[in-house]
Design a protein around this motif. Structure first.
Motif, PDB file in Angstrom:
ATOM      1  N   ALA A  61     -33.865  25.450 -61.784  1.00  0.00           N
ATOM      2  CA  ALA A  61     -33.533  24.484 -62.838  1.00  0.00           C
ATOM      3  C   ALA A  61     -33.557  25.199 -64.182  1.00  0.00           C
ATOM      4  N   TRP A  62     -33.187  26.468 -64.182  1.00  0.00           N
ATOM      5  CA  TRP A  62     -33.253  27.276 -65.389  1.00  0.00           C
ATOM      6  C   TRP A  62     -32.324  26.771 -66.479  1.00  0.00           C
ATOM      7  N   PHE A  63     -31.104  26.358 -66.103  1.00  0.00           N
ATOM      8  CA  PHE A  63     -30.118  25.842 -67.051  1.00  0.00           C
ATOM      9  C   PHE A  63     -29.786  24.400 -66.689  1.00  0.00           C
ATOM     10  N   PRO A  64     -29.364  23.600 -67.662  1.00  0.00           N
ATOM     11  CA  PRO A  64     -28.938  22.231 -67.357  1.00  0.00           C
ATOM     12  C   PRO A  64     -27.743  22.248 -66.393  1.00  0.00           C
ATOM     13  N   PRO A  65     -27.628  21.262 -65.513  1.00  0.00           N
ATOM     14  CA  PRO A  65     -26.609  21.307 -64.459  1.00  0.00           C
ATOM     15  C   PRO A  65     -25.218  20.808 -64.842  1.00  0.00           C
ATOM     16  N   GLY A  66     -25.034  20.258 -66.031  1.00  0.00           N
ATOM     17  CA  GLY A  66     -23.751  19.638 -66.376  1.00  0.00           C
ATOM     18  C   GLY A  66     -22.543  20.527 -66.164  1.00  0.00           C
ATOM     19  N   LEU A 133     -16.991  31.518 -69.354  1.00  0.00           N
ATOM     20  CA  LEU A 133     -17.469  30.400 -68.547  1.00  0.00           C
ATOM     21  C   LEU A 133     -18.807  29.940 -69.111  1.00  0.00           C
ATOM     22  N   SER A 134     -18.717  29.170 -70.183  1.00  0.00           N
ATOM     23  CA  SER A 134     -19.929  28.687 -70.840  1.00  0.00           C
ATOM     24  C   SER A 134     -19.853  27.170 -71.003  1.00  0.00           C
ATOM     25  N   SER A 135     -20.976  26.580 -71.285  1.00  0.00           N
ATOM     26  CA  SER A 135     -21.063  25.125 -71.340  1.00  0.00           C
ATOM     27  C   SER A 135     -20.458  24.516 -72.604  1.00  0.00           C
ATOM     28  N   GLU A 136     -20.199  25.305 -73.620  1.00  0.00           N
ATOM     29  CA  GLU A 136     -19.739  24.753 -74.893  1.00  0.00           C
ATOM     30  C   GLU A 136     -18.449  23.948 -74.808  1.00  0.00           C
ATOM     31  N   PRO A 137     -17.397  24.427 -74.129  1.00  0.00           N
ATOM     32  CA  PRO A 137     -16.179  23.593 -74.062  1.00  0.00           C
ATOM     33  C   PRO A 137     -16.428  22.244 -73.387  1.00  0.00           C
ATOM     34  N   PHE A 138     -17.237  22.240 -72.342  1.00  0.00           N
ATOM     35  CA  PHE A 138     -17.551  20.993 -71.641  1.00  0.00           C
ATOM     36  C   PHE A 138     -18.400  20.075 -72.517  1.00  0.00           C
ATOM     37  N   ALA A 139     -19.355  20.652 -73.221  1.00  0.00           N
ATOM     38  CA  ALA A 139     -20.217  19.864 -74.109  1.00  0.00           C
ATOM     39  C   ALA A 139     -19.418  19.269 -75.268  1.00  0.00           C
ATOM     40  N   LEU A 145     -16.060  12.640 -76.760  1.00  0.00           N
ATOM     41  CA  LEU A 145     -15.770  11.434 -76.003  1.00  0.00           C
ATOM     42  C   LEU A 145     -16.808  10.351 -76.293  1.00  0.00           C
ATOM     43  N   ALA A 146     -18.080  10.744 -76.354  1.00  0.00           N
ATOM     44  CA  ALA A 146     -19.143   9.778 -76.665  1.00  0.00           C
ATOM     45  C   ALA A 146     -18.951   9.217 -78.078  1.00  0.00           C
ATOM     46  N   TYR A 147     -18.670  10.081 -79.023  1.00  0.00           N
ATOM     47  CA  TYR A 147     -18.475   9.638 -80.406  1.00  0.00           C
ATOM     48  C   TYR A 147     -17.276   8.684 -80.489  1.00  0.00           C
ATOM     49  N   TRP A 148     -16.159   9.069 -79.865  1.00  0.00           N
ATOM     50  CA  TRP A 148     -14.960   8.231 -79.908  1.00  0.00           C
ATOM     51  C   TRP A 148     -15.220   6.894 -79.210  1.00  0.00           C
ATOM     52  N   LEU A 149     -15.841   6.918 -78.029  1.00  0.00           N
ATOM     53  CA  LEU A 149     -16.157   5.665 -77.338  1.00  0.00           C
ATOM     54  C   LEU A 149     -17.036   4.764 -78.201  1.00  0.00           C
ATOM     55  N   GLY A 150     -17.985   5.378 -78.905  1.00  0.00           N
ATOM     56  CA  GLY A 150     -18.852   4.606 -79.789  1.00  0.00           C
ATOM     57  C   GLY A 150     -18.105   3.927 -80.912  1.00  0.00           C
ATOM     58  N   THR A 151     -17.007   4.511 -81.356  1.00  0.00           N
ATOM     59  CA  THR A 151     -16.211   3.883 -82.421  1.00  0.00           C
ATOM     60  C   THR A 151     -15.263   2.839 -81.867  1.00  0.00           C
ATOM     61  N   GLN A 152     -15.085   2.809 -80.548  1.00  0.00           N
ATOM     62  CA  GLN A 152     -14.115   1.901 -79.935  1.00  0.00           C
ATOM     63  C   GLN A 152     -14.746   0.681 -79.288  1.00  0.00           C
ATOM     64  N   LEU A 153     -16.067   0.586 -79.305  1.00  0.00           N
ATOM     65  CA  LEU A 153     -16.722  -0.524 -78.626  1.00  0.00           C
ATOM     66  C   LEU A 153     -16.386  -1.849 -79.298  1.00  0.00           C
ATOM     67  N   LEU A 171     -22.898  10.087 -72.429  1.00  0.00           N
ATOM     68  CA  LEU A 171     -24.037  10.629 -73.192  1.00  0.00           C
ATOM     69  C   LEU A 171     -25.017  11.350 -72.280  1.00  0.00           C
ATOM     70  N   ALA A 172     -25.336  10.747 -71.151  1.00  0.00           N
ATOM     71  CA  ALA A 172     -26.273  11.366 -70.204  1.00  0.00           C
ATOM     72  C   ALA A 172     -25.727  12.697 -69.684  1.00  0.00           C
TER      73      ALA A 172
END
Length: 177
Positions: A61-66, A133-139, A145-153, A171-172
């Motif tokens: 569990a060294w790195f987050p799994p996302g 192959l790093s997590s930054e593009p996925f993050a 997406l979370a920010y945009w969804l939050g503005t669209q609620l 978000l999770a």
């Protein structure tokens, strides 16, 4: 003068075309080896995809799994290679530009959305990150997406629950990345 319906999305299509072209060119022209965290993400993704265990060589569990879980799904579908991972990052880069456009348009108007997405599409550091192959593009996709969804609620209605659940999942997953 009102724009024809097809022209409304012309700025977005232009930005996405630029984003795709530059990122794809970067991946196909620049030959690089993976290093540091990217080696771990690649190995962990292969282990998840083909052995069903998280962590390279042994459970960890060294790195987050996302990102490794995302990469594992990509590897299962299209094969486990750095090129496949980089092409997935190309897609993530294009999605990031689209979300930047949508968020900018939502918060400050069409021109702001276009300019923000265009700057992101052209930014060399973000383009070169496609080859790692790093997590930054996925993050970045998760954050935007979370920010945009939050503005669209919506404030009321049955769609609130569905969008709220989707926002919570995004978000999770972003936190796990």
């Amino acid at each position: 003068m009102k724009q024809p319906p097809g022209m409304r999305f012309a700025p977005l299509l232009l930005v996405l075309t630029i984003s795709l072209t530059l990122r794809l060119a970067c991946v196909l022209v620049i030959q690089n080896e993976q290093y540091s965290d990217s080696v771990w993400y690649d190995a962990a993704a292969k282990q998840v995809a083909f052995a069903g265990e998280y962590g390279p060589g042994r459970p960890s569990a060294w790195f987050p799994p996302g990102y490794p879980f995302f990469l594992a799904a990509v590897y299962r579908l299209w094969g486990a290679s750095a090129l496949v991972g980089k092409l997935a990052n190309v897609c993530l880069g294009v999605i990031t530009c689209a979300l930047t456009y949508l968020l900018g348009r939502s918060l400050a108007g069409e021109r702001t959305g276009f300019l923000a997405a265009l700057l992101l599409a052209l930014w060399p550091n973000v383009i070169f990150h496609t080859c790692i192959l790093s997590s930054e593009p996925f993050a970045m996709v998760g954050f935007l997406l979370a920010y945009w969804l939050g503005t669209q609620l919506p404030q009321t209605g049955s769609v609130v629950c569905l969008r709220s659940v989707l926002l919570g999942v995004v978000l999770a997953w972003t936190i796990l990345t």
